[in-house]
Design an enzyme around this catalytic site. Sequence first.
Site, PDB file in Angstrom:
ATOM      1  N   GLU A 365       0.866  -1.181   0.000  1.00  0.00           N
ATOM      2  CA  GLU A 365       0.000   0.000   0.000  1.00  0.00           C
ATOM      3  C   GLU A 365       0.902   1.230   0.000  1.00  0.00           C
ATOM      4  O   GLU A 365       1.213   1.810   1.038  1.00  0.00           O
ATOM      5  CB  GLU A 365      -0.945  -0.049   1.193  1.00  0.00           C
ATOM      6  CG  GLU A 365      -1.891  -1.255   1.109  1.00  0.00           C
ATOM      7  CD  GLU A 365      -2.683  -1.517   2.381  1.00  0.00           C
ATOM      8  OE1 GLU A 365      -2.706  -0.630   3.260  1.00  0.00           O
ATOM      9  OE2 GLU A 365      -3.269  -2.611   2.501  1.00  0.00           O
ATOM     10  N   GLU A 593      -7.834   5.089   4.689  1.00  0.00           N
ATOM     11  CA  GLU A 593      -7.710   4.342   3.437  1.00  0.00           C
ATOM     12  C   GLU A 593      -7.726   5.369   2.310  1.00  0.00           C
ATOM     13  O   GLU A 593      -8.739   6.020   2.053  1.00  0.00           O
ATOM     14  CB  GLU A 593      -8.854   3.349   3.285  1.00  0.00           C
ATOM     15  CG  GLU A 593      -8.933   2.313   4.392  1.00  0.00           C
ATOM     16  CD  GLU A 593      -7.907   1.208   4.259  1.00  0.00           C
ATOM     17  OE1 GLU A 593      -7.231   1.146   3.207  1.00  0.00           O
ATOM     18  OE2 GLU A 593      -7.776   0.402   5.196  1.00  0.00           O
TER      19      GLU A 593
END
Length: 736
Positions: A365, A593
Amino acid sequence: MWGLLLALATFAPAVGLGLEAPGASVLGLAPPATTEARGSARGSTPAPQSSPVQPPAGKDNGTSEQHVPIRIVKKKKVIMKKRKKLTHPRPMVTARPPVTATPAGAVDLPKEQEPGCPPLGLESLQVSDSQLEASSSQSFGLGPHRGRLNIQSGLEDGDLYDGAWCAEQQDAEPWFQVDARHPTRFSGIITQGRNSIWRYDWVTSYKVQFSNDSRTWWGSRNCSSGMDAVFPANSDPETPVLNLLPEPQVARFIRLLPQTWLQGGASCLRAEILACPVSDPNDLFPKTPALGSSDPLDFQHHNYKAMRKLMKQVNEKCPNITRVYSIGKSHQGLKLYVMEMSDQPGEHELGEPEVRYVAGMHGNEALGRELLLLLMQFLCREFLRGDPRVTRLLTETRVHLLPSMNPDGYETAFRRGSELVGWAEGRWNHQGIDLNHNFADLNTPLWEAEDDGLVPDTVPNHHLPLPTYYTLPNATVAPETRAVIEWMQRIPFVLSANLHGGELVVSYPFDMTRTPWAARELTPTPDDSVFRWLSTVYAGTNRAMQEPDRRPCHSQDFSLRGNIINGADWHTVPGSMNDFSYLHTNCFEITVELSCDKFPHENELPQEWENNKEALLTYLEQVRMGITGVVRDKDTELGIADAVIAVEGINHDVTTAWGGDYWRLLTPGDYVVTASAEGYHPATRNCRVPFEEGPVPCNFHLTKTPKQRLRELLAAGAKVPPDLRRRLERLRGQKN
């Protein structure tokens, strides 16, 4: 390896095997006439590259008896056998759009392929649902809008959020089409199979066609044979497979035509298209808004060595407000570097709060890592320019930026590349540990004590100690996790955000459900109003989250919740860093996120920076909300360390730092606050938090108890004063 190359070289003349240019996985292999068996395809490695295979002499092209080479790998030996090719089970369909060898009026392209075209934007949602079409779909949840690389399905098959585009079973000539809306130079395709916990479906080969008007189509041809190129696709549902076109094609539409797929499965795929924009000198098409940023920053992905170099450059450019330090090492020995930014780097100033951003807990990520590297460049540059907002931030706050908590995982993902890393590769550290499940579970002992009525009189509601099992030498605790825990214990952090990727939402504690084994359940903390405010601040200033027409990333539309959610109400995460931070330290931490795409392409970084820049700055400024102060000894005026700050009605306390200073995040309102410390009489006062920007001063002076004064006198070898002796005698008499 040499045996493999020798076998290929020996076999190549016999079957007309040609080697393509390095980096290109273009195959002109004639499509197998059968779908592949599940047992051989599942978990197998991608097929090797080859050119079209000519039928053996004496056999008519296209008969059911023609032979094809089969490659069997055993103990590093390559054995080539022949087996009869079964008759194709699908009927011939002639109702195909007209295909021409070359497009009318097509732009001439150079013979050399131009590498490095970025993704068109199926995964990042830059391509809208209306730009995707298909010949058929099994259901709405398996429509073309679900044919995006790395899209994740919901828990139930057949719902509105399935994990791929899937053609109807009776569709003998399926196709998946993308409208780029502008003339575009298409250079490659990346495909995956269907994401599902219930089914196995993937395409094993496909052809590619192009069009300028969606009516007349031409195909991609193999350079060596002139035949329609058939590209090898997937051998499992998740591994991305890249195919570069033999020659880039300029068109508006691109169409993928599956030729074979897993036996017993369906024609299902997820895709990303690699494409470069081309000029439109006649302005025939509406212009696409440019994605970019006016900030002169280093917009690229940085591996470990490049990250370290960039942090050093920022430190050298702004030596008076920066300090680079390491909090430990990864399992493979890579240092966990932190950039500190403050007007007095290297020291905790009394009354100045400490805040942190952590990124890269999951190595694949990558956006959070780059945003923190961009943030440190931006803060340095704007401070030197005298920007008042940045100057105030760095003067009144000590900021710590950890861009890579899991550098080992990132290096794995970085080597694969932004479009080929898939959904999970590089997520874990080198030991295979998910760091976001690796912190001590302090929720369970707290809730058990609450159920027994032991909180807060016997068991504290804050700073819960590490469980014994967690401190054992053989405990499964990653070195990265231990380093961060020691960092938390060393610095009195007040506020933090943990940057992740793969969704667009902000989640807040608790992350673990209170009901054992519950997959999801609303589980708020005693500071739920503060956490909801912090989450709303980031979500409300993030451009992508506030886009009114944006579609959900995967299977949940978080915009219906204001783009925030209680972590446990999303999915339970035992041992999360957020929960641990709240229960073991004073720090309030949320998870952000950042993007549907976990590892966005470099050309998307400027827009992602603009999406998050204001949110990153505004969130840091929230450390000023609530109350702050110093708890001092009434006689000496010295600060009292580890004094407890309790707010009436909130079953969670914080403590003072070693200088006696504290910060308590609170939403606007009137509060009754009590300060207490061992050996002192507690003190209580009313503190009002206004809607205007704070923090509100709320200081305390505590008086020692007679018992504490006696201890200190006896420890110093002094005589007990007469007044104190008389008070002690009276206390003993009352006790007797």
